[in-house]
Design an enzyme around this catalytic site. Structure first.
Site, short mmCIF file in Angstrom:
data_model
loop_
_atom_site.label_atom_id
_atom_site.label_comp_id
_atom_site.label_asym_id
_atom_site.label_seq_id
_atom_site.Cartn_x
_atom_site.Cartn_y
_atom_site.Cartn_z
N HIS A 1 39.47 42.91 29.31
CA HIS A 1 38.43 42.12 29.67
C HIS A 1 37.04 42.79 28.53
O HIS A 1 35.95 42.26 28.29
CB HIS A 1 37.78 42.26 30.98
CG HIS A 1 38.46 41.12 31.92
ND1 HIS A 1 39.67 41.12 32.19
CD2 HIS A 1 37.79 40.30 32.83
CE1 HIS A 1 40.08 40.19 32.97
NE2 HIS A 1 39.03 39.53 33.19
N LYS B 1 33.04 39.69 43.58
CA LYS B 1 32.19 39.92 42.42
C LYS B 1 31.45 38.43 42.02
O LYS B 1 31.87 37.51 42.04
CB LYS B 1 32.95 40.33 41.44
CG LYS B 1 33.17 41.60 41.15
CD LYS B 1 34.02 42.04 39.88
CE LYS B 1 34.16 43.35 39.79
NZ LYS B 1 34.53 43.37 38.15
N LYS C 1 45.34 41.12 43.74
CA LYS C 1 43.91 41.31 43.82
C LYS C 1 43.30 41.79 45.08
O LYS C 1 42.42 42.79 45.17
CB LYS C 1 43.08 40.00 42.96
CG LYS C 1 41.69 40.50 42.93
CD LYS C 1 41.13 39.37 41.97
CE LYS C 1 39.73 39.86 41.76
NZ LYS C 1 39.10 38.69 40.95
N GLU D 1 34.52 49.14 42.93
CA GLU D 1 35.00 49.28 41.53
C GLU D 1 34.61 50.54 41.26
O GLU D 1 34.25 51.17 40.08
CB GLU D 1 34.19 48.40 40.54
CG GLU D 1 35.10 48.42 39.30
CD GLU D 1 34.50 47.30 38.36
OE1 GLU D 1 35.60 46.54 37.56
OE2 GLU D 1 33.53 47.03 38.32
N HIS E 1 37.18 31.56 29.59
CA HIS E 1 37.50 33.14 29.84
C HIS E 1 39.11 33.53 29.82
O HIS E 1 39.39 34.48 29.25
CB HIS E 1 37.11 33.15 31.18
CG HIS E 1 36.98 34.76 31.78
ND1 HIS E 1 36.47 35.63 31.10
CD2 HIS E 1 37.85 35.01 32.80
CE1 HIS E 1 36.63 36.89 31.71
NE2 HIS E 1 37.55 36.39 32.73
N GLU F 1 44.72 35.30 33.26
CA GLU F 1 44.33 36.19 34.12
C GLU F 1 45.73 36.44 35.13
O GLU F 1 45.95 37.57 35.44
CB GLU F 1 43.24 35.76 35.31
CG GLU F 1 41.91 35.63 34.52
CD GLU F 1 41.33 37.16 34.51
OE1 GLU F 1 41.85 38.17 35.11
OE2 GLU F 1 40.27 37.29 33.64
#
Length: 362
Positions: free
Chosen positions: A248, A143, A227, A237, A265, A185
């Site tokens: 998120h 991404k 992942k 996705e 983040h 994360e």
């Protein structure tokens, strides 16, 4: 050294994890069919620490490298900074086989990947993530994006790197806050996919926060494996990959309402995960004890539980500008237990607002 393969057929690549990966990086370059001219993008935090070191490694591998340094911070992840990098690439005479390297955290990786994906319709892209957050999240999966004033990551594409090199020796200068940020994360992977990994984090909290070699290598490699497995099954996705968005939806609203400067983040994701767990609990999907287990781990990893400077009405409005919203319906990733989640687009407004209010500091 550990290698994790992201299996995407002709677009497959390896994530290399270890300390002192210079020779491994040079071997990869020697075997690649790259043009000689290359661009190395970093930021004003990482550049002074490692920019010249990595540039020299690439030059020793036979590349003619130009180092481009952008201002550190989320505000650089925009079209204006991307345009400055296009200009640099054009001035240098980069062609379709010229590699572009991203040396830094998630902002550098996302921005550089977006430039690599769109310059001459795509040139080779190599990730050299230096933050824990980037290593376990944005550098894996393809991404790439820049932000818009109305929302985060709204302008982007799926564009896989040729390789990812995670050199743990570059993490010795990470501030403690940056380590905690990465844990946001990392905890997510246990919640969405692997209860044993969640337990590992609970039982080895100090070792992972100290980035002790064995614990850090396992933590990073397992996060990348999870992942990679998800991305290999759903690159763009269409279904399964949505589970990676756990926490998120609310996190992006928090980031936007605080101008992308108050929270890193991973910190926003930590708050958002608890918000999603709260919604899950209110919807009868998990018990209070499961929610509390997540809260306890987030708190023990020195991550925030509440957001300052946010308003429920504004946050609720923000979620409809999120790229996960389709046809006016917000796709929430919700827990059904530690290690399992589902996607729901039927969460009532009052439940969302209550969960948001519970995450805002009064």
């Amino acid at each position: 050294m550990r290698k994790v393969k992201v299996d995407l057929g002709e677009k497959s690549y390896h994530i290399v994890i270890g300390s002192g990966l210079g020779e491994e990086l040079q071997r990869f370059i020697a075997a690649a069919d790259f043009s000689r001219k290359a661009l190395l993008v970093t930021d004003s935090n990482v550049g002074p620490l490692y920019g010249q070191q990595i540039k020299s490694l690439l030059q020793e591998a036979g590349l003619c490298v130009e180092l481009a340094e952008i201002p550190a911070g989320e505000r650089s992840k925009c079209l204006a900074v991307a345009e400055s990098l296009y200009t640099k690439a054009i001035e240098l005479g980069l062609d379709r086989r010229s590699p572009i390297f991203a040396l830094g955290g998630g902002v550098v990786g996302d921005l550089t990947g977006f430039v690599a994906a769109t310059y001459m319709r795509g040139v080779p892209f190599i990730q050299l993530p230096t933050s824990l957050l980037a290593q376990v999240d944005s550098s894996v999966g393809g991404k790439v994006a820049v932000n818009h004033a109305l929302g985060k990551n709204l302008i982007g594409s799926f564009y896989q790197p040729k390789a990812v090199f995670m050199d743990l020796s570059l993490m010795r200068t990470l501030p403690k806050r940056e380590i905690a940020t990465g844990m946001g994360e990392i905890i997510k992977y246990g919640v969405i996919y692997d209860p044993d990994f969640f337990s590992f984090l609970e039982q080895n909290r100090q070792a992972v926060l100290n980035l002790e070699p064995d614990a850090a290598t396992h933590m990073i490699a397992r996060s990348c494996e999870i992942k990679a497995d998800v991305v290999s099954q759903d690159e763009q996705e269409a279904g399964l990959r949505r589970i990676l968005n756990f926490g998120h939806t609310m996190a992006h609203a928090i980031e936007r309402e605080t101008g992308y400067v108050r929270y890193n983040h991973g910190e926003a994701v930590a708050i958002g995960m608890i918000g999603a767990a709260d919604i899950s609990c209110r919807m009868g999907l998990i018990s209070e004890s499961v929610k509390q287990r997540l809260i306890d781990l987030v708190e023990r990893m020195h991550l925030p539980l509440l957001a300052d400077g946010c308003d429920v009405d504004a946050m609720y409005h923000d979620i409809f500008h999120d790229k996960k919203t389709v046809g006016g319906k917000v796709n929430w990733v919700l827990m059904t237990g530690i290690g399992s989640v589902i996607c729901r687009d039927d969460v009532p407004e009052d439940v969302v607002r209550q969960a948001m209010a519970a995450r805002i500091s009064q």
